[in-house]
Design a protein around this motif. Structure first.
Motif, mmCIF file in Angstrom:
data_model
loop_
_atom_site.group_PDB
_atom_site.id
_atom_site.type_symbol
_atom_site.label_atom_id
_atom_site.label_comp_id
_atom_site.label_asym_id
_atom_site.label_seq_id
_atom_site.Cartn_x
_atom_site.Cartn_y
_atom_site.Cartn_z
ATOM 1 N N ILE A 4 0.859 -1.185 0.000
ATOM 2 C CA ILE A 4 0.000 0.000 0.000
ATOM 3 C C ILE A 4 0.895 1.236 0.000
ATOM 4 O O ILE A 4 1.882 1.299 0.737
ATOM 5 C CB ILE A 4 -0.942 -0.002 1.221
ATOM 6 N N VAL A 5 0.556 2.186 -0.857
ATOM 7 C CA VAL A 5 1.316 3.432 -0.940
ATOM 8 C C VAL A 5 0.361 4.578 -0.637
ATOM 9 O O VAL A 5 -0.680 4.712 -1.280
ATOM 10 C CB VAL A 5 1.943 3.622 -2.344
ATOM 11 N N ALA A 6 0.715 5.397 0.363
ATOM 12 C CA ALA A 6 -0.141 6.508 0.780
ATOM 13 C C ALA A 6 0.566 7.838 0.535
ATOM 14 O O ALA A 6 1.708 8.031 0.962
ATOM 15 C CB ALA A 6 -0.492 6.368 2.256
ATOM 16 N N TYR A 7 -0.129 8.730 -0.154
ATOM 17 C CA TYR A 7 0.417 10.046 -0.468
ATOM 18 C C TYR A 7 -0.410 11.126 0.207
ATOM 19 O O TYR A 7 -1.642 11.124 0.115
ATOM 20 C CB TYR A 7 0.344 10.317 -1.977
ATOM 21 N N ASP A 8 0.268 12.063 0.846
ATOM 22 C CA ASP A 8 -0.372 13.321 1.212
ATOM 23 C C ASP A 8 -0.652 14.057 -0.101
ATOM 24 O O ASP A 8 -0.020 13.786 -1.118
ATOM 25 C CB ASP A 8 0.560 14.127 2.116
ATOM 26 N N ASN A 154 -5.451 6.854 11.496
ATOM 27 C CA ASN A 154 -6.745 6.252 11.857
ATOM 28 C C ASN A 154 -7.528 5.831 10.617
ATOM 29 O O ASN A 154 -8.158 4.771 10.604
ATOM 30 C CB ASN A 154 -7.584 7.229 12.689
ATOM 31 N N ARG A 155 -7.511 6.668 9.582
ATOM 32 C CA ARG A 155 -8.254 6.358 8.350
ATOM 33 C C ARG A 155 -7.676 5.127 7.657
ATOM 34 O O ARG A 155 -8.413 4.295 7.134
ATOM 35 C CB ARG A 155 -8.216 7.540 7.385
ATOM 36 N N ILE A 156 -6.350 5.024 7.637
ATOM 37 C CA ILE A 156 -5.730 3.853 7.011
ATOM 38 C C ILE A 156 -6.060 2.595 7.809
ATOM 39 O O ILE A 156 -6.412 1.551 7.239
ATOM 40 C CB ILE A 156 -4.206 4.053 6.866
ATOM 41 N N TYR A 160 -7.639 -0.706 6.525
ATOM 42 C CA TYR A 160 -6.740 -1.875 6.568
ATOM 43 C C TYR A 160 -6.333 -2.134 8.023
ATOM 44 O O TYR A 160 -5.248 -1.741 8.448
ATOM 45 C CB TYR A 160 -5.482 -1.606 5.729
ATOM 46 N N PRO A 161 -7.204 -2.782 8.814
ATOM 47 C CA PRO A 161 -6.931 -2.922 10.251
ATOM 48 C C PRO A 161 -5.786 -3.873 10.617
ATOM 49 O O PRO A 161 -5.164 -3.697 11.659
ATOM 50 C CB PRO A 161 -8.259 -3.432 10.820
ATOM 51 N N ASN A 162 -5.508 -4.858 9.776
ATOM 52 C CA ASN A 162 -4.476 -5.842 10.118
ATOM 53 C C ASN A 162 -3.105 -5.365 9.647
ATOM 54 O O ASN A 162 -2.643 -5.718 8.570
ATOM 55 C CB ASN A 162 -4.825 -7.210 9.519
#
Length: 195
Positions: A4-8, A154-156, A160-162
């Motif tokens: 997973i890749v998260a960008y601001d 928190n949103r991630i 994706y809780p695990n």
């Protein structure tokens, strides 16, 4: 392992704060200046840490957009995106495309409003600040918490809780991304800014 890749968004993928640019675009420079002068004392208190970021942002947002129909707001958002693609950092756009090409799950995690972030990148999931709508009209309030700081993590986790089941790479550029960058397995600070 899932990647997973998260960008601001603001500052990381864009060259400017899009809330300010959107207000100027939607309301005109005169109304923009008058509105910001009206809220200047509040914004100073926010910068000093004496007034909550989300509350100041919500008050400014309500000043400009409360009472607007959702359809009119969404139309403004799409027009803003069509006319302001120059705000995107080419290296950031390229990085998102490369991640998608590799089959990675791409998120944009932003304090900006979903309605104008999503049209910039329709092919990725946006976790942003959502506006409250009643009877088809914007109330001026936010439906969700302002997606800033710990709220990004928190949103991630809600999606994706695990945490042990995925490798997270995060990109950010400001104080509001600190928690996200610390939470990631691999983090990049101000990665797309020109040297």
């Amino acid at each position: 392992m899932r990647k997973i890749v998260a960008y601001d968004f603001d500052g990381t993928l864009t060259t400017k704060d899009t809330l300010i640019e959107f207000i100027r675009y939607a309301c005109g420079t005169g109304a923009f200046v008058r509105g910001f002068l009206l809220y200047a004392p509040l914004l100073v208190l926010m910068k000093l840490g004496l007034f909550p970021n989300w509350k100041a942002k919500q008050k400014v947002f309500a000043h400009f957009f409360k009472g607007l129909t959702l359809d009119a707001f969404d139309s403004l958002c799409h027009n803003f995106v069509a006319d302001n693609r120059h705000l995107l950092r080419p290296k950031g756009v390229m990085a998102i495309q490369q991640a998608l090409d590799k089959g990675e799950e791409v998120l944009i995690v932003s304090a900006s409003i979903d309605n104008w972030v999503q049209p910039f990148f329709p092919e990725v999931k946006v976790l942003g600040t959502q506006v409250e709508v009643k009877d088809g009209l914007l109330t001026g309030r936010f439906l969700t918490k302002n997606c800033y700081g710990q709220e990004k993590v928190n949103r991630i986790l809600a999606l994706y809780p695990n945490r042990s089941e995925y490798h997270l790479t995060a990109y950010g550029d400001s104080q509001g991304d600190k928690e996200l960058l610390a939470f990631a397995d691999e983090s990049h600070y101000k990665p797309f800014q020109e040297s």
